[in-house]
Design an enzyme around this catalytic site. Sequence first.
Site, short mmCIF file in Angstrom:
data_model
loop_
_atom_site.label_atom_id
_atom_site.label_comp_id
_atom_site.label_asym_id
_atom_site.label_seq_id
_atom_site.Cartn_x
_atom_site.Cartn_y
_atom_site.Cartn_z
N GLY B 325 -16.72 32.49 -14.69
CA GLY B 325 -15.72 33.56 -14.82
C GLY B 325 -15.55 33.94 -16.28
O GLY B 325 -16.50 33.88 -17.07
N SER B 326 -14.31 34.28 -16.61
CA SER B 326 -14.07 34.81 -17.95
C SER B 326 -14.22 33.78 -19.06
O SER B 326 -14.22 34.15 -20.24
CB SER B 326 -12.66 35.41 -18.02
OG SER B 326 -12.59 36.46 -17.09
N THR B 327 -14.31 32.50 -18.72
CA THR B 327 -14.54 31.51 -19.79
C THR B 327 -15.91 31.73 -20.42
O THR B 327 -16.21 31.17 -21.46
CB THR B 327 -14.47 30.07 -19.25
OG1 THR B 327 -15.48 29.89 -18.25
CG2 THR B 327 -13.11 29.76 -18.63
#
Lengths: 368, 630
Positions: B325-327
């Site tokens: 995801g956004s990590t």
Amino acid sequence: MKQTFPLVLRAGWQRLIAPLDLPLLGVCVLLLLLAVGVMGSASPERIGSQLTNMALALVVMRVVAGLSPQRLASVAVPVYLVGIGLLIGVALFGDISKGARRWLNLGFMRVQPSEIMKIAMPLLLAWFFHQRTTSLRLFDFFIGALLLLVPVGLIMRQPDLGTALLVLAAGFYVIFFAGLSWKILAGMALTALAAAPVAWSFLHDYQRNRILMLLDPEKDPLGKGFHIIQSTIAIGSGGIFGKGWRAGTQAQLEFIPEHHTDFIFAVFAEEFGLIGNVVLLTLYGMLIGRGFVIAAQATSLFGRLLAGSITMILFTYAFVNIGMVSGLLPVVGVPLPLVSYGGTSLVTLLIGIGILMSIHKSRMLVQK
Amino acid sequence: MKMTHDDNALRQFHSRMAVAGGFVLLCFALLVLRFVWLQIIQYGYYQTRAEDNRISLVPITPSRGLIVDRNNVQLANNYSAYTLEITPAQVDNLERTIDNLATVIDIQAKDRKRFKKLLEESKNFESLPIRSRLTDEEVAKFVAQRYRFPGVDVKARLFRHYPKGAFASSALGYIGRITDRDLDKIEALDQEANYRGTDHFGKAGLEQNYEFELHGITGYEQVEVDASGRAVRTLARTAPVSGNNLTLTLDAELQSIAEQAFGDRKGALVAIEPSTGGILALVSMPNYDPNLFVDGIDTQSWKALNESPDKPMVNRALNGAYPPGSTFKPFMALAALTYGKRTPHQTIFDLGFYTFGNHTFRDDKKGGHGTVDMYKSIVESCDTYYYMLANDLGIDNIARFMAEFGFGNFTGIDIEGESKGILPSTDWKRKRFKSPAQQKWYAGETISIGIGQGYNAYTPIQLAQAVATLANNGIMFRPHLVKFITDSRTGARKLIEPRPLKKIDLNPEHIEVIKQAMIGVNKEGTGARAFAGAEYVSAGKTGTAQVFSLKGADYKHHAIKQELRDHALFIAFAPADAPKIALAVLVENGGFGAQAAAPIARQIFDYYLLGKRPKAPAAVDEAAVERDDE
């Protein structure tokens, strides 16, 4: 007065040893001493009771040695008949132990009648052939064989193969010495060979196993082959000089089965090695040799046949036992003569030796 | 006439005696030959056999090495206890024997089941436990009746014990009874002799990986035995050498706080000391109690563990592959700077969607983020920025850069069996699929890679290693659990690390840009609520990994079944200027990263940096939904 007491003592002593044959006694005593030594390693707790057995057996031997051959001949038939009676009794009322019916409980004591036959058989046959001295015919051998096979058959039925074979051998030796012709002996040997398969079918499973085991003991190393394997290991690992008294690991750690009775030779051979074995065989050789001398010098046919047969029985005991323990012969219950623990066989054997002495003394009496 | 007859008879008798004498001599000669054969020729053979008979080597099992945390807190030790054991080969009727035993000692259905299972797995002559941990009273009771039970015996044995129970199971693993497969391993390493007498073997985790360090050297007692196998006396004794002790980089207290922070949620957490690669906490929730396995797990517990939908036996930290995801965004941004595709201040204008071909990629924030530079793209987690960036970088640049950080590769952690995850590239796709149509990489597929979705799938440990490497300015360490091994004999310490694996060639200024943006996340961005009032400066990035494709529809957290909810992720390190701890948190089906994962990281940092203990498991910050616009 002073000398009377020792004189009385000496006279008593002389009377005591008079019927004894000193060479025979000497070899016997050596073997018994050896037995005490081995027992001290194999089963020290039994030394006491075995010494008692020895003392008793020696007394019996002395008593028998004091009897005249004529006296012995006179009891041959009654002893034989009593023996047969007891064997029938065993077959009907005997106590069962270890799967075999061998003992007869008479109320005050338990007896093993098959043991009696070991002496009664040669005694009877020697007496029988003596009666026929002048007119020995083939038919007499037939009768002799019949007299022999009745008790042998009864003992085999118990079942006690070892004793049956010893009794059979005892009787056979008499017949052999009585002069059964070689042709017939050869014929019997052939018949025996031919009958072997039939006999095989009559054997009990455990008896067959013992014979099969001899052919390949490693087949069942933890089961039926265990005895033979462990005793041959004991003997082999003894080497030339042995491991030393009470230092035999096979014996001390109880790898040898029945190491105070039938397998005591393995204990001896492990601890005293090849040298000990040769010494033991020499002692037996001397015993047998003396027996032969007595037989050869006996004045009557009865004496000759009986002495020859008893001597050969001593040999048979020794050979069958050592042969079985060292893996040459199947395991049959035969003790090492004069060495194995047990009163019965000791008494039987010393009765035999007492008879030899009696026969020898009578010769001297005749000469005088 | 009579004389001649007698003479003849005598002569015949003498000849017969000569024959008999010859026979006697022959037989005795035979015996002598037999003795010569046995006692001279075959002497060596029989002597060896007598020795073999006599001497039995009885192995003495060494005490298994201890496992302690960085502060010497015991995580695995041993205790001695009496077990009631049956040697099936020596028992005629097993069922009846057990029935009879049950009248003397308490044996429950569970014990019987476990015994049956052991019986199936083992050889007949092995001694197998029917009951362990007998009380002194039970031992006395049995001993008094032992004669009734041939083949049954009480034995004193050392047992593995995990004092903290269900704790750090993903790191410690467990031991169990040796199986055929373990035996193959033992044989391959020529360790058969050393494992005579050993019943147990490391099956998972550190217990498995360090099996041969922990095992120790088996001692031997040379005993003289009699024909029935009883020991008569001891001839010689070689003492066993205890296994080596493992000292971990793990901080048991931190681990415990991390595990509790999950509450009853599923997920994983890996906390690493960036300057060494030492793992401070390795969490996979739900965990399990490794004590269950020590003397053969009973069927019921085994079933419960294996059939649970929560899959406690899966080590999520090492084997769970999740889209980051956004990590993923901070690493994408660093790639852009490194490859010169963006400058920090270069902006885009976000309308809330990005169109590629005839497909529209939506940003979570309706109407978009407006003007977005690199800082804002990370702080507010703007998807559109990364859709465009991914397209500009191209899949193979992304893959090349991410591979440097260890994505899609084994981290080399000292636990067996970690997963590789998936680092998508044109090459990967060609190998992964069979049909030519599937093998082709479509440019459109690159777009969602930019926001950590698509084929992307990484393990929490990879994510943690990447964050730690970033925190450590590109110097990468191998994540590891064992700090040093103490030789039980000499006391010498064998250090495992730290030696950097490599230094990624990065511009320090670029790293600083990314770090500043991640500090911004926790200060004014998606992580700000979780880190409100923190007494240290931390850097982080939230993430949410889609489990279920909504195909353009709005994601409504509560309207979706628990197991289809998104995974919440958070990566962080602190203190930002000199990082002592870096971590990756994943809460399965936890929803938004800011909501579920960031509060856990806060508790970890508070404890590790300040010694503050949380009062309760990290609460789900429902309010964060409003602010989180990933």
